[in-house]
Design a protein around this motif. Sequence first.
Motif, short mmCIF file in Angstrom:
data_model
loop_
_atom_site.label_atom_id
_atom_site.label_comp_id
_atom_site.label_asym_id
_atom_site.label_seq_id
_atom_site.Cartn_x
_atom_site.Cartn_y
_atom_site.Cartn_z
N CYS A 1 -12.02 4.43 -1.24
CA CYS A 1 -11.61 5.35 -2.40
C CYS A 1 -13.07 5.61 -2.82
O CYS A 1 -13.95 5.34 -2.42
CB CYS A 1 -10.86 4.71 -3.59
N VAL B 1 -6.47 5.69 3.99
CA VAL B 1 -6.00 4.38 4.25
C VAL B 1 -6.36 4.21 5.73
O VAL B 1 -5.80 4.87 6.67
CB VAL B 1 -4.57 4.44 3.81
N VAL C 1 -4.70 -3.67 5.62
CA VAL C 1 -4.86 -2.20 4.92
C VAL C 1 -6.32 -2.26 4.10
O VAL C 1 -6.26 -2.99 3.52
CB VAL C 1 -3.81 -1.79 4.20
N GLU C 2 -6.80 -1.13 4.56
CA GLU C 2 -8.31 -0.84 3.70
C GLU C 2 -8.13 0.48 3.22
O GLU C 2 -7.90 1.40 4.13
CB GLU C 2 -9.45 -1.06 4.79
N ILE C 3 -8.34 0.42 1.89
CA ILE C 3 -8.43 1.81 1.24
C ILE C 3 -9.65 2.03 0.69
O ILE C 3 -10.38 1.47 0.13
CB ILE C 3 -7.30 1.72 -0.18
N PHE D 1 1.02 4.89 -2.29
CA PHE D 1 0.54 5.89 -1.53
C PHE D 1 1.20 7.42 -1.36
O PHE D 1 2.54 6.86 -1.03
CB PHE D 1 -0.02 5.38 -0.11
N ILE E 1 -3.55 7.88 -4.33
CA ILE E 1 -3.18 6.65 -4.75
C ILE E 1 -2.59 6.98 -6.26
O ILE E 1 -3.21 7.71 -6.97
CB ILE E 1 -4.21 5.52 -5.06
N ALA F 1 0.82 -1.16 0.14
CA ALA F 1 -0.19 -0.12 0.03
C ALA F 1 0.81 1.17 -0.04
O ALA F 1 0.53 2.20 -0.77
CB ALA F 1 -0.91 -0.03 1.37
#
Length: 456
Positions: free
Chosen positions: A86, A67, A82-84, A37, A55, A33
């Motif tokens: 968007c 993030v 990790v959770e993105i 990033f 991103i 990530a």
Amino acid sequence: MITNETIVALSTPPGAGAIGVIRLSGKDAIAIANSVFSGKDLLSQPTHTLHFGLIKDGDIVIDEVVVSLFVGPKSYTKENVVEISCHGSNYIIQQIINLLIKKGASAAKPGEFTLRAFLNGAMDLSQAEAVADLISSDSQAAHSVAMNQLRGGFSTELNVLREQLIHFASMIELELDFSEEDVEFANRDQLQELINKITIVLNKLIRSFELGNVIKEGINTVIAGRPNAGKSTLLNALLNEDRAIVSEIAGTTRDTIEEVLNINGINFRLIDTAGIREATDTIEAIGVEKTMLKISQSAVLVYLFDVLNLTANEIRDDIASLYKPGLAFIAVANKIDLSFSDRLKELNLPSEIKFIGISAKENQNVEELKELLYETVIGDKLSENHTMVTNIRHVEALRKTQESLDSVSQGLINPVTSDFLATDIKQALYYLGEITGKVTTDDLLDNIFSKFCIGK
């Protein structure tokens, strides 16, 4: 079965929306990530923190994101997660996932995040299965049952029993080591008491499956009766909407109509059927045949009859042809606003059959019928602390456990050697262990987790 790969998937439902959440899990999740990033250095940030940034694929900005960092073991999978978050454009989501795969992640398989949580000891197998039940729950009751299992209610009860059995198994194994001395370390009377205690619990759990399964899937409730009894009018009154065509012409309903009615958090799958009579044409005959099939598959049968135009003998004949022992059966007299014949007192219905008078057209006693439906199926069987089995895999394992314990009990009544007792106890422990995942095979895990959605 645990791999070192870092997996990635969309965790929110597919399709355009305000936000999409892309999840990574694995040893290199934060590093991967971080490589795309533009913002703070994610590798130096503490767990459970949020970070705003971009991103980017090289110099190309794909999206502005937030993030979320979960450093293992303080995460859902006990790995780095990790959770993105968007924007929910399908194009943006796919671009980010493709970029993460290019940087070293692998596309996750269905249920792989929860599988890793199980394999890493974050939850047992029955709790992992409860995750799927929780996602698919569509009523308050189904949600409550799934939450109780997810929080370990079922597992705790089984583990206590299993630990007690393990104690006796170890004592009997010890006897085998001293077989030449002919000594007993396991008290046979105490073992029989334990088996009796476990059997009571197993019986309770197995019986709970019937209710637990209908709560999970919804309760098939068939409305049946002769033509023009008012079945479609009753369906409309229960739903409080004009769902079915209502006509004075007999045989208007040719096919089944199905709708869901929620009563006190329980989903009743209402099925309006064709009237039961000698069919006048081929299409109506098919409708009547479907009616009888739906009745055979129902958990609750609402037999609706016209109080004006049927005699007590005709009503009794209908009930005799429809009622089967064990079927929740409610006899409903319709059109009581026009007449309520004294002949109903002569029916002498079986005690298992509940009775109520209504007027579907005038909406009289319809709410009371809803209460009767709920009481007939649920009553006082639900409580927050009540452990309930909803999974066919679990109930089959419980039955096999019961069979193995019956063999142990027979071995105590008609004394057998310690090695036979040990074998039967081990078999019981095996089946109990299958439920919580103490005992697993790759095929079993593949079968369970393949039914999960990707991203969970």
